[in-house]
Write a protein that holds these residues in place. Structure first.
Motif, PDB file in Angstrom:
ATOM      1  N   SER A   8       0.848  -1.197   0.000  1.00  0.00           N
ATOM      2  CA  SER A   8       0.000   0.000   0.000  1.00  0.00           C
ATOM      3  C   SER A   8       0.871   1.230   0.000  1.00  0.00           C
ATOM      4  O   SER A   8       1.917   1.257   0.657  1.00  0.00           O
ATOM      5  N   VAL A   9       0.435   2.234  -0.707  1.00  0.00           N
ATOM      6  CA  VAL A   9       1.153   3.505  -0.762  1.00  0.00           C
ATOM      7  C   VAL A   9       0.279   4.561  -0.098  1.00  0.00           C
ATOM      8  O   VAL A   9      -0.860   4.781  -0.521  1.00  0.00           O
ATOM      9  N   ILE A  10       0.804   5.202   0.940  1.00  0.00           N
ATOM     10  CA  ILE A  10       0.068   6.253   1.644  1.00  0.00           C
ATOM     11  C   ILE A  10       0.552   7.591   1.085  1.00  0.00           C
ATOM     12  O   ILE A  10       1.726   7.934   1.226  1.00  0.00           O
ATOM     13  N   GLY A  16       4.068   9.103  -4.712  1.00  0.00           N
ATOM     14  CA  GLY A  16       3.250   7.959  -4.294  1.00  0.00           C
ATOM     15  C   GLY A  16       2.644   7.255  -5.498  1.00  0.00           C
ATOM     16  O   GLY A  16       2.615   6.014  -5.573  1.00  0.00           O
ATOM     17  N   THR A  17       2.184   8.041  -6.455  1.00  0.00           N
ATOM     18  CA  THR A  17       1.550   7.466  -7.653  1.00  0.00           C
ATOM     19  C   THR A  17       2.585   6.707  -8.491  1.00  0.00           C
ATOM     20  O   THR A  17       2.323   5.591  -8.959  1.00  0.00           O
ATOM     21  N   ALA A  18       3.765   7.288  -8.642  1.00  0.00           N
ATOM     22  CA  ALA A  18       4.826   6.610  -9.400  1.00  0.00           C
ATOM     23  C   ALA A  18       5.227   5.306  -8.697  1.00  0.00           C
ATOM     24  O   ALA A  18       5.429   4.274  -9.345  1.00  0.00           O
ATOM     25  N   LEU A  19       5.313   5.348  -7.376  1.00  0.00           N
ATOM     26  CA  LEU A  19       5.723   4.147  -6.627  1.00  0.00           C
ATOM     27  C   LEU A  19       4.640   3.070  -6.666  1.00  0.00           C
ATOM     28  O   LEU A  19       4.957   1.868  -6.654  1.00  0.00           O
ATOM     29  N   ALA A  20       3.389   3.480  -6.712  1.00  0.00           N
ATOM     30  CA  ALA A  20       2.306   2.489  -6.846  1.00  0.00           C
ATOM     31  C   ALA A  20       2.483   1.753  -8.177  1.00  0.00           C
ATOM     32  O   ALA A  20       2.365   0.520  -8.241  1.00  0.00           O
ATOM     33  N   ASP A  21       2.811   2.489  -9.209  1.00  0.00           N
ATOM     34  CA  ASP A  21       3.061   1.866 -10.523  1.00  0.00           C
ATOM     35  C   ASP A  21       4.264   0.919 -10.466  1.00  0.00           C
ATOM     36  O   ASP A  21       4.239  -0.169 -11.041  1.00  0.00           O
ATOM     37  N   VAL A  22       5.314   1.369  -9.770  1.00  0.00           N
ATOM     38  CA  VAL A  22       6.527   0.538  -9.613  1.00  0.00           C
ATOM     39  C   VAL A  22       6.165  -0.806  -8.974  1.00  0.00           C
ATOM     40  O   VAL A  22       6.576  -1.872  -9.441  1.00  0.00           O
ATOM     41  N   ALA A  23       5.386  -0.733  -7.904  1.00  0.00           N
ATOM     42  CA  ALA A  23       5.045  -1.963  -7.176  1.00  0.00           C
ATOM     43  C   ALA A  23       4.153  -2.872  -8.020  1.00  0.00           C
ATOM     44  O   ALA A  23       4.288  -4.103  -7.996  1.00  0.00           O
ATOM     45  N   THR A  31      -2.418  -1.024  -3.439  1.00  0.00           N
ATOM     46  CA  THR A  31      -3.468  -0.067  -3.063  1.00  0.00           C
ATOM     47  C   THR A  31      -2.819   1.294  -2.891  1.00  0.00           C
ATOM     48  O   THR A  31      -1.774   1.410  -2.244  1.00  0.00           O
ATOM     49  N   LEU A  32      -3.425   2.299  -3.486  1.00  0.00           N
ATOM     50  CA  LEU A  32      -2.937   3.680  -3.359  1.00  0.00           C
ATOM     51  C   LEU A  32      -3.940   4.447  -2.509  1.00  0.00           C
ATOM     52  O   LEU A  32      -5.138   4.483  -2.833  1.00  0.00           O
ATOM     53  N   TYR A  33      -3.438   5.059  -1.412  1.00  0.00           N
ATOM     54  CA  TYR A  33      -4.327   5.772  -0.487  1.00  0.00           C
ATOM     55  C   TYR A  33      -4.216   7.277  -0.695  1.00  0.00           C
ATOM     56  O   TYR A  33      -3.129   7.857  -0.614  1.00  0.00           O
ATOM     57  N   ALA A  34      -5.367   7.922  -0.978  1.00  0.00           N
ATOM     58  CA  ALA A  34      -5.449   9.391  -1.014  1.00  0.00           C
ATOM     59  C   ALA A  34      -6.329   9.804   0.154  1.00  0.00           C
ATOM     60  O   ALA A  34      -7.418   9.242   0.344  1.00  0.00           O
ATOM     61  N   ARG A  35      -5.882  10.781   0.922  1.00  0.00           N
ATOM     62  CA  ARG A  35      -6.661  11.113   2.134  1.00  0.00           C
ATOM     63  C   ARG A  35      -7.971  11.809   1.796  1.00  0.00           C
ATOM     64  O   ARG A  35      -8.904  11.794   2.596  1.00  0.00           O
ATOM     65  N   ASN A  36      -8.037  12.382   0.616  1.00  0.00           N
ATOM     66  CA  ASN A  36      -9.248  13.084   0.198  1.00  0.00           C
ATOM     67  C   ASN A  36     -10.104  12.128  -0.642  1.00  0.00           C
ATOM     68  O   ASN A  36      -9.672  11.649  -1.697  1.00  0.00           O
ATOM     69  N   SER A  65      -9.703   5.868  -0.133  1.00  0.00           N
ATOM     70  CA  SER A  65      -9.492   6.881   0.903  1.00  0.00           C
ATOM     71  C   SER A  65      -9.800   6.268   2.274  1.00  0.00           C
ATOM     72  O   SER A  65      -9.909   6.983   3.261  1.00  0.00           O
ATOM     73  N   ASP A  66      -9.957   4.930   2.295  1.00  0.00           N
ATOM     74  CA  ASP A  66     -10.251   4.240   3.556  1.00  0.00           C
ATOM     75  C   ASP A  66      -8.938   3.709   4.144  1.00  0.00           C
ATOM     76  O   ASP A  66      -8.285   2.839   3.554  1.00  0.00           O
ATOM     77  N   ILE A  67      -8.564   4.241   5.290  1.00  0.00           N
ATOM     78  CA  ILE A  67      -7.237   3.942   5.825  1.00  0.00           C
ATOM     79  C   ILE A  67      -7.110   2.473   6.260  1.00  0.00           C
ATOM     80  O   ILE A  67      -6.038   1.875   6.122  1.00  0.00           O
ATOM     81  N   ALA A  68      -8.207   1.882   6.742  1.00  0.00           N
ATOM     82  CA  ALA A  68      -8.139   0.474   7.164  1.00  0.00           C
ATOM     83  C   ALA A  68      -7.900  -0.427   5.952  1.00  0.00           C
ATOM     84  O   ALA A  68      -7.117  -1.392   6.017  1.00  0.00           O
ATOM     85  N   THR A  69      -8.537  -0.099   4.841  1.00  0.00           N
ATOM     86  CA  THR A  69      -8.313  -0.861   3.598  1.00  0.00           C
ATOM     87  C   THR A  69      -6.851  -0.721   3.166  1.00  0.00           C
ATOM     88  O   THR A  69      -6.188  -1.707   2.811  1.00  0.00           O
ATOM     89  N   ALA A  70      -6.347   0.511   3.239  1.00  0.00           N
ATOM     90  CA  ALA A  70      -4.957   0.756   2.818  1.00  0.00           C
ATOM     91  C   ALA A  70      -3.968   0.025   3.720  1.00  0.00           C
ATOM     92  O   ALA A  70      -2.920  -0.437   3.264  1.00  0.00           O
ATOM     93  N   ALA A  71      -4.308  -0.068   5.004  1.00  0.00           N
ATOM     94  CA  ALA A  71      -3.373  -0.668   5.963  1.00  0.00           C
ATOM     95  C   ALA A  71      -3.252  -2.175   5.801  1.00  0.00           C
ATOM     96  O   ALA A  71      -2.315  -2.800   6.313  1.00  0.00           O
ATOM     97  N   ASP A  72      -4.195  -2.778   5.095  1.00  0.00           N
ATOM     98  CA  ASP A  72      -4.220  -4.230   4.949  1.00  0.00           C
ATOM     99  C   ASP A  72      -3.237  -4.648   3.839  1.00  0.00           C
ATOM    100  O   ASP A  72      -3.623  -5.069   2.752  1.00  0.00           O
ATOM    101  N   ALA A  73      -1.950  -4.490   4.138  1.00  0.00           N
ATOM    102  CA  ALA A  73      -0.916  -4.817   3.134  1.00  0.00           C
ATOM    103  C   ALA A  73       0.332  -5.306   3.853  1.00  0.00           C
ATOM    104  O   ALA A  73       0.536  -5.007   5.037  1.00  0.00           O
ATOM    105  N   GLU A  74       1.173  -6.023   3.122  1.00  0.00           N
ATOM    106  CA  GLU A  74       2.385  -6.587   3.744  1.00  0.00           C
ATOM    107  C   GLU A  74       3.552  -5.599   3.747  1.00  0.00           C
ATOM    108  O   GLU A  74       4.534  -5.801   4.453  1.00  0.00           O
TER     109      GLU A  74
END
Ligand SMILES: NC(=O)C1=CN([C@@H]2O[C@H](COP(=O)(O)OP(=O)(O)OC[C@H]3O[C@@H](n4cnc5c(N)ncnc54)[C@H](OP(=O)(O)O)[C@@H]3O)[C@@H](O)[C@H]2O)C=CC1
Ligand SMILES: O=C(CO)COP(=O)(O)O
Length: 326
Positions: A8-10, A16-23, A31-36, A65-74
């Motif tokens: 997950s990328v916070i 963050g967007t570039a790193l999500a693509d990298v992963a 999962t890419l997390y945007a706070r908004n 934008s759901d932090i619990a969903t984003a946190a569910d990553a290794e």
């Protein structure tokens, strides 16, 4: 086969967007997390992020934008600006599993506390395993799949190796190390020095002056790093010298671009994050507390604080006593 399947990328900014693509390219479930919530929905629907124009998000990435969903990553990548890292990690911390690696992707030093990025993570999420990723890599280059190499550090080198396995690909090549401090100092200090390099270019001082400034800048980065326990090979590696060379050579660097504007007496580019402007005062405070001479960084901090004109700063640097190189 790497042990880590999900990432997950916070922070859904450019990096963050570039790193999500990298992963995603490395085969992870991302999962890419945007706070908004509205931003998250827009990125999810359009597969594009205005913070990284012209780049199409990998189709397998989920945006939330759901932090619990984003946190569910290794693996968690924390890709906010440095001064927002603590708040972002505190927000995700209650939801992450014990011993989850949290990788700082920001380049800076925290104001007030003087904490380096992995120290912030260790305090904000004590159950996590802090790590740091840094090196010469523009978000745009990385997202477009151009070849890049970075350094990935964790105190336990086997952790760093497993993170490299999870994130690395042919076009994004992380090198592992256990020298966490060396990696975080290189990334933080190079931004301050890139502002100075930009000033040299904005003032038309010439290519020789730029080479001199960059080299003397590296000398103070290395002096500070060694005093903080960093290893010379890390400081001279991708996350130190490598990133300094990149950021002191092209206006693609926002810090360098800020320096050019300052050097020309123009307004700072609007809406562009230049971390060096935040890092400069903290770096100078830390250096002073350890009696480390950092004249270029000191000049940048004083210029940004309107305590010194650019002409006076240049004169001050050029009239320092002659001394042995080192
Ligand atoms: N861009 C690049 O090429 C590179 C950047 N970096 C480093 O990465 C870091 C981020 O830079 P970059 O992505 O370019 O900056 P951007 O300005 O593009 O994006 C920053 C993002 O962080 C988000 N954010 C801020 N606070 C929080 C928070 N508490 N929780 C969640 N998200 C948050 C912002 O959200 P919102 O929009 O809601 O404000 C924004 O989307 C910096 O330290 C930079 O030095 C490192 C290597 C390359
Ligand atoms: O850190 C970066 C490249 O390695 C990005 O540099 P800027 O933040 O100066 O744009």
């Amino acid at each position: 086969m790497p042990a880590h399947k999900s990432v997950s990328v916070i922070g859904a900014g450019a990096w963050g967007t570039a790193l999500a693509d990298v992963a995603a390219r490395a085969g992870r479930k991302v999962t890419l997390y945007a706070r908004n919530a509205a931003h998250a929905a827009q990125i999810e629907a359009t597969r594009a992020n205005p913070k990284l124009p012209g780049v199409r998000l990998d189709p397998t990435i989920t945006v939330t934008s759901d932090i619990a969903t984003a946190a569910d990553a290794e693996i968690i990548l924390a890709a906010t600006p440095a001064q927002h890292l603590r708040a972002a990690v505190i927000h995700v911390a209650p939801h992450i599993k014990p011993r989850t690696p949290v990788i700082a992707c920001a380049k800076g030093i925290e104001h007030g506390t003087h904490r380096f990025m992995t120290e912030v993570i260790a305090e904000a999420a004590p159950q996590s395993v802090p790590a740091i990723l840094s090196g010469p890599s523009f978000a745009d280059d990385v997202a477009r799949g151009l070849p890049t190499a970075v350094t990935l550090a964790a105190q336990d080198e086997t952790v760093a190796i497993s993170l490299v396995q999870a994130l690395g690909s042919a076009t994004f090549r992380p090198y592992h190390t256990s020298d966490v401090r060396g990696v975080e100092i290189g990334g933080a200090a190079k931004n301050v020095l890139a502002i100075a390099a930009g000033i040299v270019v904005g003032r038309d001082l010439g290519a020789s002056a730029l080479a001199a400034l960059t080299t003397r800048g590296f000398s103070e980065l290395a002096r500070f790093g060694r005093a903080c326990g960093a290893r010379t090979e890390t400081l001279a590696g991708l996350s130190g010298l490598g990133d300094l060379l990149l950021s002191c050579s092209t206006a693609q660097s926002r810090n360098f671009a800020l320096g050019i504007a300052l050097g020309r007496g123009e307004a700072a580019p609007s809406g562009k994050l230049a971390e060096g402007a935040f890092t400069a005062p903290v770096l100078v405070e830390l250096a002073a507390s350890r009696q480390i001479d950092m004249p270029v960084s000191r000049a940048v901090a004083a210029i940004l604080a309107h305590k010194l004109t650019i002409d006076d700063a240049i004169e001050g640097l050029l009239t320092r006593p002659f001394k042995a190189e080192g």
